[in-house]
Design a protein around this motif. Structure first.
Motif, short mmCIF file in Angstrom:
data_model
loop_
_atom_site.label_atom_id
_atom_site.label_comp_id
_atom_site.label_asym_id
_atom_site.label_seq_id
_atom_site.Cartn_x
_atom_site.Cartn_y
_atom_site.Cartn_z
N VAL A 1 6.21 -6.72 -1.29
CA VAL A 1 7.50 -6.41 -1.92
C VAL A 1 7.27 -5.55 -3.16
O VAL A 1 7.99 -4.57 -3.40
CB VAL A 1 8.26 -7.70 -2.28
N LEU A 2 6.26 -5.89 -3.95
CA LEU A 2 5.98 -5.14 -5.17
C LEU A 2 5.57 -3.70 -4.84
O LEU A 2 6.03 -2.75 -5.49
CB LEU A 2 4.88 -5.83 -5.97
N SER A 3 4.71 -3.53 -3.83
CA SER A 3 4.28 -2.18 -3.46
C SER A 3 5.45 -1.37 -2.89
O SER A 3 5.57 -0.16 -3.15
CB SER A 3 3.12 -2.23 -2.46
N MET A 4 6.32 -2.02 -2.13
CA MET A 4 7.49 -1.33 -1.58
C MET A 4 8.47 -0.95 -2.69
O MET A 4 9.09 0.12 -2.65
CB MET A 4 8.18 -2.21 -0.53
N ALA B 1 -3.41 1.13 -2.99
CA ALA B 1 -3.52 1.67 -1.63
C ALA B 1 -2.23 1.44 -0.84
O ALA B 1 -1.75 2.34 -0.14
CB ALA B 1 -4.71 1.02 -0.92
N ARG B 2 -1.65 0.25 -0.97
CA ARG B 2 -0.41 -0.06 -0.26
C ARG B 2 0.73 0.85 -0.74
O ARG B 2 1.52 1.34 0.07
CB ARG B 2 -0.01 -1.52 -0.48
N THR B 3 0.81 1.05 -2.05
CA THR B 3 1.89 1.86 -2.61
C THR B 3 1.78 3.31 -2.16
O THR B 3 2.77 3.92 -1.71
CB THR B 3 1.88 1.78 -4.14
N LEU B 4 0.57 3.87 -2.23
CA LEU B 4 0.38 5.27 -1.85
C LEU B 4 0.57 5.47 -0.35
O LEU B 4 1.01 6.53 0.10
CB LEU B 4 -1.01 5.75 -2.27
N LEU C 1 7.21 -0.51 -15.34
CA LEU C 1 6.04 -1.39 -15.42
C LEU C 1 6.24 -2.54 -14.45
O LEU C 1 7.26 -3.23 -14.49
CB LEU C 1 5.87 -1.94 -16.83
N LEU C 2 5.27 -2.74 -13.55
CA LEU C 2 5.33 -3.81 -12.56
C LEU C 2 4.11 -4.71 -12.75
O LEU C 2 3.00 -4.22 -12.96
CB LEU C 2 5.32 -3.25 -11.13
N ALA C 3 4.32 -6.01 -12.69
CA ALA C 3 3.23 -6.97 -12.88
C ALA C 3 3.22 -7.98 -11.74
O ALA C 3 4.23 -8.64 -11.47
CB ALA C 3 3.38 -7.69 -14.22
N ASP C 4 2.07 -8.10 -11.08
CA ASP C 4 1.92 -9.01 -9.94
C ASP C 4 1.28 -10.33 -10.40
O ASP C 4 0.64 -10.40 -11.44
CB ASP C 4 1.04 -8.35 -8.88
N GLU C 5 1.47 -11.38 -9.59
CA GLU C 5 0.87 -12.70 -9.85
C GLU C 5 1.17 -13.19 -11.26
O GLU C 5 0.30 -13.73 -11.96
CB GLU C 5 -0.65 -12.66 -9.62
N PHE C 6 2.41 -13.01 -11.70
CA PHE C 6 2.72 -13.25 -13.10
C PHE C 6 2.67 -14.72 -13.49
O PHE C 6 2.68 -15.05 -14.68
CB PHE C 6 4.10 -12.66 -13.45
N GLN C 7 2.60 -15.62 -12.53
CA GLN C 7 2.47 -17.04 -12.87
C GLN C 7 1.14 -17.30 -13.58
O GLN C 7 0.98 -18.33 -14.23
CB GLN C 7 2.57 -17.91 -11.61
#
Length: 361
Positions: free
Chosen positions: A23-26, A55-58, A183-189
């Motif tokens: 979802v984040l990459s999309m 890689a997923r985003t590109l 700005l996007l941040a993954d695994e924010f927990q």
């Protein structure tokens, strides 16, 4: 779709197996594709995760957007902010070995009575929080100040200082926020107080922030991760819209039902009604065994007498798989180890191989 297409600050609360990184990459690909100007930065916690996210985003938006996309770990991105400043550009980043050496010197100098591991933990905790460090033990506080003094004298900085320096610099306006639009941040927990504040300060500077995390998978409180509390801070201070990803694509319903019952015992969590995407339930069998050896033997026997089937054996740690690996070899059952080291690469296995080689020679 809402998590991908929403505008403005977003806090995406994902359940386990909901595809939060996808979802984040999309979302990142959509922002870059629909807007012909503006740079996007995505951060996560490991280099491997950052490489996968990039890689997923590109792959979704095309290589033409590569120059407008930056992906890295929290610390690598923050370090780039520090390196832009002339008076900090030559600061030396200490390796773990150098850091431990200096800390032990300070620890010995003040003859601190607390165990060294407790001193290390207290200093790490102090550097993961904003404001003046507070210590319950005066001796540990003395070690901390001596350590920080040596770092300043030698123009050094440890890993924990990177984000702390940037956040304090943004607050006193000596460091600029990133020159980006999103700005996007993954695994924010897994974010601690400083990482959380770093995102908040960028949001306050007019940068559109998206955080994605699973509050039920916050496992790093011993590393000072805030878990759901950190996600709530971002949501409240940036007035983010909260979006839930409640569908689990990984597990069968009967497994998910038991897991959801256990997860519901978490006190600090979002109210998510987790549902299963899959409809097939499969079969679950529970076996009681005497010990690890008995368990490994039963696993090998079950695989041996089910020709033509593909099996996967999961364990919490690689060391627990050593007994299974030994039984598979004893029964001439071919296998592939995914991640970790083989029993022959471990301390006991390599010692045995060395002994056999010496006897043979």
């Amino acid at each position: 779709n809402r998590a991908i297409s929403a505008d403005g600050h977003c806090s995406i609360l994902a359940c386990p197996g909901s595809g939060k990184t996808s979802v984040l990459s999309m979302r990142a690909a959509r922002l870059l594709s629909e807007n012909k100007t503006g740079r996007l930065c995505a951060v996560t916690f490991t280099r491997d995760a950052a490489a996968e996210l990039k890689a997923r985003t590109l792959q979704l938006c095309g290589e033409r957007e590569a120059q407008r996309l930056a992906v890295g770990t929290f610390h690598s991105v923050a370090l780039s902010q520090i390196r832009r400043l002339k008076h900090l550009s030559r600061i030396k980043l200490l390796s773990d070995g150098e850091r431990m050496g200096i800390l032990r010197r300070c620890y010995s100098q003040f003859k601190c009575h607390a165990p060294f591991e407790d001193v290390l933990s207290a200093i790490d905790r102090a550097k993961s929080q904003l404001g003046v460090p507070k210590f319950e033990d005066v001796e540990i506080e003395d070690v901390f100040h001596a350590y920080q003094g040596l770092l300043a004298t030698e123009r050094g900085m440890d890993f924990s200082d990177i984000l702390l320096t940037v956040v304090n610099g943004i607050l006193d306006e000596s460091i600029n926020p990133l020159s980006i639009r999103w700005l996007l941040a993954d695994e924010f927990q897994d974010a601690d107080e400083i990482q959380t504040q770093w995102v908040i300060e960028h949001g306050k500077a007019g940068i559109e922030c998206t955080i994605v995390g699973d509050d039920d998978q916050s496992l790093y409180s011993f590393r000072n991760a805030l878990g759901y509390e950190g996600m709530q801070r971002v949501t409240q201070q940036l007035v983010s819209q909260e979006i839930t990803l409640p569908v689990n694509y990984r597990c069968a319903p009967n497994i998910l039902a038991h897991a959801a019952t256990l997860i519901a015992c978490n006190k600090l969590r979002a109210n998510k009604a987790i549902t299963a995407h899959r409809s097939n339930v499969g079969v679950i069998n529970v076996h009681r065994v005497a010990d690890r050896l008995d368990e490994a033997g039963r696993v090998a026997k079950a695989i041996k007498f089910s020709p033509g089937q593909t099996w996967a054996v999961l364990a919490r740690t690689n060391s627990l798989l050593e007994h299974v690996e030994a039984e598979l070899m004893a029964n001439a059952i071919p296998y592939r180890l995914s991640g970790g080291k083989s029993i022959w690469d471990g301390m006991v296995g390599s010692a045995l191989v060395g002994l056999l080689k010496s006897v043979h020679s």
